[in-house]
Design a protein around this motif. Structure first.
Motif, short mmCIF file in Angstrom:
data_model
loop_
_atom_site.label_atom_id
_atom_site.label_comp_id
_atom_site.label_asym_id
_atom_site.label_seq_id
_atom_site.Cartn_x
_atom_site.Cartn_y
_atom_site.Cartn_z
N VAL A 20 35.80 1.45 2.90
CA VAL A 20 35.35 0.46 3.88
C VAL A 20 35.05 -0.87 3.18
CG1 VAL A 20 33.53 -0.12 5.53
CG2 VAL A 20 34.47 2.20 5.45
N ILE A 21 34.31 -0.83 2.08
CA ILE A 21 33.97 -2.06 1.37
C ILE A 21 35.22 -2.67 0.73
CG2 ILE A 21 32.64 -2.98 -0.58
CD1 ILE A 21 30.46 -0.96 0.07
N GLY A 22 36.14 -1.81 0.28
CA GLY A 22 37.36 -2.31 -0.35
C GLY A 22 38.24 -3.12 0.56
N ARG A 23 38.04 -3.03 1.88
CA ARG A 23 38.82 -3.86 2.80
C ARG A 23 38.36 -5.31 2.79
NH1 ARG A 23 37.35 0.00 7.37
NH2 ARG A 23 38.41 1.95 6.83
N LEU A 27 37.58 -4.02 -5.28
CA LEU A 27 36.75 -3.14 -6.10
C LEU A 27 37.51 -2.74 -7.35
CD1 LEU A 27 35.33 -0.75 -3.33
CD2 LEU A 27 34.18 -2.70 -4.39
N VAL A 28 36.78 -2.61 -8.45
CA VAL A 28 37.36 -2.09 -9.70
C VAL A 28 36.46 -0.96 -10.18
CG1 VAL A 28 38.46 -4.26 -10.36
CG2 VAL A 28 36.12 -3.81 -11.09
N ARG A 29 37.08 -0.01 -10.88
CA ARG A 29 36.33 1.13 -11.38
C ARG A 29 35.29 0.71 -12.41
NH1 ARG A 29 35.40 6.00 -9.14
NH2 ARG A 29 37.27 6.82 -8.15
N SER A 30 34.13 1.36 -12.35
CA SER A 30 33.08 1.21 -13.35
C SER A 30 32.51 2.59 -13.60
CB SER A 30 31.99 0.25 -12.85
OG SER A 30 30.93 0.16 -13.81
N GLY A 31 33.10 3.32 -14.53
CA GLY A 31 32.73 4.72 -14.73
C GLY A 31 33.14 5.53 -13.52
N ARG A 32 32.21 6.27 -12.95
CA ARG A 32 32.51 7.07 -11.77
C ARG A 32 32.26 6.27 -10.48
NH1 ARG A 32 29.89 12.28 -11.43
NH2 ARG A 32 29.99 12.36 -13.69
N TYR A 49 27.55 -3.09 -6.87
CA TYR A 49 28.01 -1.75 -7.25
C TYR A 49 28.07 -0.84 -6.02
CZ TYR A 49 27.84 -2.87 -12.19
OH TYR A 49 28.10 -3.42 -13.43
N VAL A 50 29.13 -0.04 -5.98
CA VAL A 50 29.32 0.90 -4.88
C VAL A 50 29.26 2.32 -5.45
CG1 VAL A 50 30.86 1.66 -3.03
CG2 VAL A 50 30.78 -0.76 -3.68
N TYR A 51 28.36 3.12 -4.90
CA TYR A 51 28.17 4.50 -5.35
C TYR A 51 28.77 5.45 -4.32
CZ TYR A 51 25.03 1.94 -8.39
OH TYR A 51 24.52 1.03 -9.27
N ASP A 52 28.48 6.73 -4.44
CA ASP A 52 29.13 7.70 -3.54
C ASP A 52 28.72 7.52 -2.10
OD1 ASP A 52 26.58 8.97 -4.65
OD2 ASP A 52 27.04 10.30 -2.96
N ASP A 53 27.49 7.06 -1.84
CA ASP A 53 27.05 6.95 -0.45
C ASP A 53 26.20 5.70 -0.17
OD1 ASP A 53 24.81 7.64 -1.86
OD2 ASP A 53 24.28 9.37 -0.64
N LEU A 331 44.40 15.50 -2.03
CA LEU A 331 44.32 14.72 -3.27
C LEU A 331 44.80 13.29 -3.06
CD1 LEU A 331 45.74 17.18 -5.98
CD2 LEU A 331 43.36 16.82 -5.32
N ASP A 332 44.23 12.39 -3.84
CA ASP A 332 44.82 11.07 -4.02
C ASP A 332 44.46 10.62 -5.43
OD1 ASP A 332 42.24 9.85 -4.04
OD2 ASP A 332 42.28 9.65 -1.87
N VAL A 333 44.83 9.40 -5.77
CA VAL A 333 44.65 8.97 -7.15
C VAL A 333 43.18 8.84 -7.53
CG1 VAL A 333 46.87 7.81 -7.28
CG2 VAL A 333 44.88 6.56 -6.44
N ASN A 334 42.29 8.84 -6.54
CA ASN A 334 40.87 8.66 -6.83
C ASN A 334 40.06 9.94 -6.70
OD1 ASN A 334 41.02 5.82 -7.30
ND2 ASN A 334 41.21 5.52 -5.09
N ARG A 335 40.68 11.05 -6.36
CA ARG A 335 39.92 12.30 -6.28
C ARG A 335 40.83 13.48 -6.61
NH1 ARG A 335 38.50 12.70 0.17
NH2 ARG A 335 40.58 13.19 0.96
#
Length: 624
Positions: A20-23, A27-32, A49-53, A331-335
């Motif tokens: 949702v935020i990526g729209r 966003l770029v990866r920062s660890g997990r 920063y965007v976390y799991d929830d 699956l996708d490239v992020n999970r």
């Protein structure tokens, strides 16, 4: 109106906040996790920063979940943001009906009942009647602090004492029934307590709210483990034991330099509790069943690559295969998933008691990605397979890779699986004089893809095709077209590999795919020479012996009046006209929905032309 917290939790679980935020911001990866320049204030260095929830900006202090992000970024009210996200997730927002208000009140009542029951059972564990249960838990190595932290208890003898104890609090037999704590007869009437003479394990949802119980009987009674039934609060396929504690541990701030908490999926209650006690607070477990798609979605909400740590026995192996098959379409490239292989006969609990936390940590550190272990999972127990078994294995591998919805990722998995297939069942088993693989001392024999030409041993003449078998003749024509026009392979590869070819053609196909895996096939003459050098001259000649020849084969290397790809799909369609038509219809719908790229459209266009030719009754050869 106040919305049901369970509905809001379901909405958040079904709506990945990063997507949702990526729209709205890159966003770029920062660890997990993810990071970006804050969309709420101008900045050049990412502090958002965007976390799991949830999200948090360390620059302006903006903070919230996916619902509040929509509210802040789009200026929507809470009901509007919920309605928008629910529509995207395919959920219906609960309406403020009398029935809904009654259901909400009933859920609150059941939660209070479960809390009262747990308190009663915890007291019983430390009373004289719970002495055997407490001794069992301590005998399994659990400290009293751990027993208290997980709220473990003892159910008692189940002869009505629970209802009698809770009646002063307004708890009725009907409420116990609705909470899943009573057995019922054939007519659905209560006939006694569900849990008796069992050690009790409270089951909580991802928020930590009590939703049900599990119980383990002492001695030889059956079933050894028993879970509560489905209720208004409890869905077994959506719930993971320990998820609330694991989620909190993974989200908690870590000291500088401390390793991250891994999300580990074990098989049972005791495994999870023992892992938490030993310093692995990210452990969870399904509730006596195989991992479901809903449970995997819940896992991926917390971590992109959870570790599956199943028991080292045949049942654990089956559970791993089942979990892999369930995960592939998601699956996708992020999970993805990782797999930790335990020693045979061990589970996490027994391994901790026998060898300590260090041994478990080493196994978790060595967990392998799904792409690395999938081949081993699917071929476990296969030893020295014959041609028919190899063909079946290969077909299975391509079918499994095709389950992945992300086409680019599916292609990578398929390539990885086929590389392992060829390395295991062809090159690795090639003896002196065969092309490919390594010799007994590790030296490389010049493979099909290059090196000095080495004559292969003679192969016995292939058995003729079944007389009058139209399907086999069409498969031979498909193979012949490919041999004369190898440049079409990228377009038709998936469909061709799904065919159940007769042995002669299966050998040719396997060699062609082997060559393709190593690079460009080259032209028809080069391909023929390389197949002949591999000892497949006779098989190749049989494949090209189609009579009458299709126009694409009787021509030289030009398309002339017939488009080679269309002709290939024409004969492919004749193998199963109905299925081919359905496949074309579905891909046409995907195109209209905007999910096909230019390359996919080119393939679809060719198949549409072949399909139209069949519908008109056109034939390209007498055999068609």
């Amino acid at each position: 109106m106040a919305l049901d917290p369970a509905f809001l939790d379901e909405l958040r679980a079904r709506t990945p906040i990063a997507s949702v935020i990526g729209r709205r911001t890159k966003l770029v990866r920062s660890g997990r996790n993810w990071k970006a320049c804050c969309p709420f204030h101008g900045e050049k260095t990412p502090s958002f920063y965007v976390y799991d929830d949830h999200f948090h900006c360390f620059g302006c202090g903006a903070h919230g979940d996916v619902i509040s992000f929509v509210m802040q970024s789009e200026g929507r009210s809470f009901p509007e943001a919920v309605a928008e996200l629910a529509a995207q997730a395919g959920l219906d927002v609960p309406r403020a009906t009398p029935q809904q208000r009654e259901a909400d009140q009933r859920a609150r009542d059941l939660t209070e009942v479960l809390d009262l029951v747990q308190a009663a059972w915890m007291r019983r564990l430390h009373a004289p009647e719970g002495r055997a249960g407490l001794a069992y838990l301590r005998g399994r190595g659990l400290a009293d602090e751990t027993i208290a932290a997980f709220g473990l208890g003892w159910s008692g003898d189940g002869r009505g004492s629970l209802l009698a104890e809770l009646q002063p609090h307004g708890v009725t037999q009907d409420l116990l029934l609705q909470a899943g704590l009573m057995r019922v007869d054939e007519d659905g009437r209560p006939r006694g307590e569900l849990f008796f003479n069992r050690v009790i394990f409270p089951i909580r949802d991802r928020r930590g709210a009590l939703v049900s119980f599990g119980g383990r009987i002492l001695g030889d009674g059956q079933p050894k483990y028993l879970n509560g039934p489905e209720t208004a609060l409890f869905s077994k396929r959506r719930t993971l034991f320990g998820l609330d504690r694991a989620r909190a541990a993974i989200r908690a701030p870590r000291p500088r330099g401390a390793p991250p908490v891994e999300l580990v999926v074990a098989e049972g209650y005791m495994d999870v509790i023992a892992l938490h006690q030993a310093g692995f607070p990210g452990a969870v477990a399904p509730l006596g069943t195989a991992l479901t798609a809903e449970q995997m979605e819940a896992l991926w909400q917390i971590a992109p690559a959870p570790i599956l740590c199943f028991d080292g026995d045949a049942a654990g192996q089956r559970a791993a295969v089942k979990a892999a098959e369930t995960a592939l379409p998601l699956l996708d490239v992020n999970r993805t998933l990782r797999f930790c292989t335990l020693p045979e006969g061990e589970d996490p609990d027994s391994l901790l008691r026998a060898r300590g936390a260090g041994a478990v940590a080493a196994l978790l550190d060595g967990a392998s990605p799904l792409g690395h272990v999938l081949f081993d999972l699917l071929t476990a127990g296969v030893r020295d397979p014959g041609p028919e078994q190899r063909a079946a294995i290969r077909r299975r591998l391509t079918e499994v890779a095709a389950l992945i919805g992300d086409k680019a990722l599916a292609a990578e998995y398929r390539a990885t699986l086929l590389d392992r297939f060829f390395a295991t069942y062809r090159r690795a088993n090639a003896g002196p004089g065969r092309r490919g693989g390594k010799g007994p001392n590790g030296g490389t024999h010049g493979g099909l893809n290059g090196g000095a030409r080495i004559e292969a041993p003679a192969i016995p003449p292939a058995a003729p095709f079944a007389a009058g078998d139209a399907a086999q003749e069409r498969m031979r024509i498909l193979t012949a077209i490919l041999l004369r026009h190898p440049d079409i392979l990228p377009e038709i590869e998936d469909a061709y590999c799904r065919l159940d070819l007769p042995p002669v053609l299966a050998r040719v196909r396997a060699a062609v795919m082997d060559l393709a895996a190593g690079g460009d096939l080259g032209g028809a003459e080069d391909l023929a020479a390389r197949l002949d050098a591999a000892g497949l001259a006779g098989d190749r000649a049989l494949a090209l012996a189609a009579d009458p020849l299709p126009l694409a084969l009787s021509a030289a290397d030009t398309l002339m009046a017939v488009e080679v790809r269309q002709e290939w799909w024409h004969f492919y369609a004749l193998l199963n006209v109905r299925q081919f038509g359905e496949d074309v219809r579905l891909d046409t719908e995907r195109l209209c929905a905007g999910t096909l790229d230019a390359k996919s459209w080119a393939s679809l266009r060719t198949r549409l032309l072949a399909w139209e030719s069949l519908r008109r009754g056109d034939t390209l050869t007498e055999d068609a």
